[in-house]
Design a protein around this motif. Structure first.
Motif, mmCIF file in Angstrom:
data_model
loop_
_atom_site.group_PDB
_atom_site.id
_atom_site.type_symbol
_atom_site.label_atom_id
_atom_site.label_comp_id
_atom_site.label_asym_id
_atom_site.label_seq_id
_atom_site.Cartn_x
_atom_site.Cartn_y
_atom_site.Cartn_z
ATOM 1 N N ALA A 37 58.413 -0.615 -34.557
ATOM 2 C CA ALA A 37 57.642 0.412 -33.847
ATOM 3 C C ALA A 37 58.308 1.781 -33.985
ATOM 4 C CB ALA A 37 57.495 0.037 -32.374
ATOM 5 N N ALA A 38 59.639 1.812 -33.926
ATOM 6 C CA ALA A 38 60.359 3.079 -34.097
ATOM 7 C C ALA A 38 60.157 3.633 -35.498
ATOM 8 C CB ALA A 38 61.847 2.877 -33.802
ATOM 9 N N MET A 39 60.153 2.761 -36.502
ATOM 10 C CA MET A 39 59.934 3.221 -37.872
ATOM 11 C C MET A 39 58.521 3.777 -38.051
ATOM 12 S SD MET A 39 61.800 0.273 -40.087
ATOM 13 C CE MET A 39 62.671 1.075 -41.419
ATOM 14 N N VAL A 40 57.536 3.090 -37.477
ATOM 15 C CA VAL A 40 56.153 3.581 -37.564
ATOM 16 C C VAL A 40 56.048 4.935 -36.876
ATOM 17 C CG1 VAL A 40 53.782 3.178 -36.782
ATOM 18 C CG2 VAL A 40 55.074 1.323 -37.833
ATOM 19 N N LEU A 41 56.609 5.038 -35.686
ATOM 20 C CA LEU A 41 56.555 6.293 -34.939
ATOM 21 C C LEU A 41 57.253 7.419 -35.703
ATOM 22 C CD1 LEU A 41 55.656 7.671 -32.331
ATOM 23 C CD2 LEU A 41 57.848 7.016 -31.339
ATOM 24 N N LEU A 42 58.425 7.132 -36.241
ATOM 25 C CA LEU A 42 59.156 8.136 -37.015
ATOM 26 C C LEU A 42 58.369 8.532 -38.263
ATOM 27 C CD1 LEU A 42 61.736 9.809 -37.097
ATOM 28 C CD2 LEU A 42 62.835 7.927 -38.301
ATOM 29 N N GLY A 43 57.723 7.566 -38.897
ATOM 30 C CA GLY A 43 56.904 7.863 -40.063
ATOM 31 C C GLY A 43 55.734 8.771 -39.723
ATOM 32 N N LEU A 44 55.119 8.533 -38.552
ATOM 33 C CA LEU A 44 54.001 9.375 -38.117
ATOM 34 C C LEU A 44 54.474 10.777 -37.734
ATOM 35 C CD1 LEU A 44 51.990 6.795 -35.989
ATOM 36 C CD2 LEU A 44 51.346 7.748 -38.218
ATOM 37 N N VAL A 45 55.602 10.852 -37.039
ATOM 38 C CA VAL A 45 56.125 12.138 -36.583
ATOM 39 C C VAL A 45 56.642 12.971 -37.755
ATOM 40 C CG1 VAL A 45 57.986 13.200 -35.229
ATOM 41 C CG2 VAL A 45 56.658 11.329 -34.268
ATOM 42 N N THR A 46 57.227 12.310 -38.739
ATOM 43 C CA THR A 46 57.750 13.009 -39.899
ATOM 44 C C THR A 46 56.644 13.755 -40.622
ATOM 45 O OG1 THR A 46 59.480 11.365 -40.157
ATOM 46 C CG2 THR A 46 59.009 12.711 -42.067
ATOM 47 N N GLY A 47 55.457 13.179 -40.633
ATOM 48 C CA GLY A 47 54.308 13.840 -41.260
ATOM 49 C C GLY A 47 54.309 13.690 -42.766
ATOM 50 N N GLY A 48 53.425 14.441 -43.390
ATOM 51 C CA GLY A 48 53.316 14.402 -44.836
ATOM 52 C C GLY A 48 52.642 13.153 -45.355
ATOM 53 N N LEU A 49 51.921 12.437 -44.482
ATOM 54 C CA LEU A 49 51.271 11.205 -44.916
ATOM 55 C C LEU A 49 50.098 11.477 -45.849
ATOM 56 C CD1 LEU A 49 51.297 9.254 -41.538
ATOM 57 C CD2 LEU A 49 52.878 9.038 -43.451
#
Length: 162
Positions: A37-49
């Motif tokens: 869940a932390a990795m998903v959240l960090l991936g979303l917050v990091t942006g650039g998807l």
């Protein structure tokens, strides 16, 4: 966070997750779910998807990555050995097939990364974190669910009386 730092963090996290999966441990998997869940959240917050210059293509690639992450995680979950001890506790341990499935997961993710780059998409570390969070999360969830099915945990008590 820079791409190199994120890449090293991801490699360390994956190595630690695989290390833990190779050890005998309770099948509940709550720690791994929090990590995912932390990795998903960090991936979303990091942006650039999504690449704003190639929005349609980046959305399609994102969807393919998400489906691949879930499918590969489900495949790996099926390769994990799960058993119940005499006390009724479900245990899990990765097998050689799990390691092979991890290698296939890494190869699939690298292939998707390079396909996006070859198509001219701007790729980000956030998508890698999101992919890993999804794949680790679904594997952990399915292993825990298999463990609960073996122990009967989570089932409602029978209310039928003869």
């Amino acid at each position: 966070m820079e791409t190199l730092q994120t890449s090293l963090l991801v490699l360390l996290a994956v190595a630690f997750v695989i290390y833990r999966q190779l050890r005998t441990r309770p099948a509940e998997g709550t720690w791994t779910l929090y990590t995912a869940a932390a990795m998903v959240l960090l991936g979303l917050v990091t942006g650039g998807l999504f690449d704003p210059d190639h929005l349609a293509l980046s959305v399609v690639l994102f969807a393919v990555e998400a489906v691949a992450a879930l499918a590969l995680g489900a495949w790996r979950a099926r390769t994990v050995r799960i058993w119940v001890d005499s006390a009724g506790v479900a245990w899990s341990k990765a097998t050689g097939w799990t390691l092979l499935a991890w290698l296939a997961s890494v190869a699939a993710r690298a292939g998707l990364y390079f396909a996006g780059a070859a198509a001219g998409l701007t790729v980000s570390a956030g998508s890698v974190l999101l992919f890993l969070g999804l794949t680790i999360g679904i594997q952990s969830y399915l292993v825990a669910r298999r463990g609960r099915a073996l122990t009967g945990a989570g089932r409602q008590p029978d209310t039928f009386v003869e």
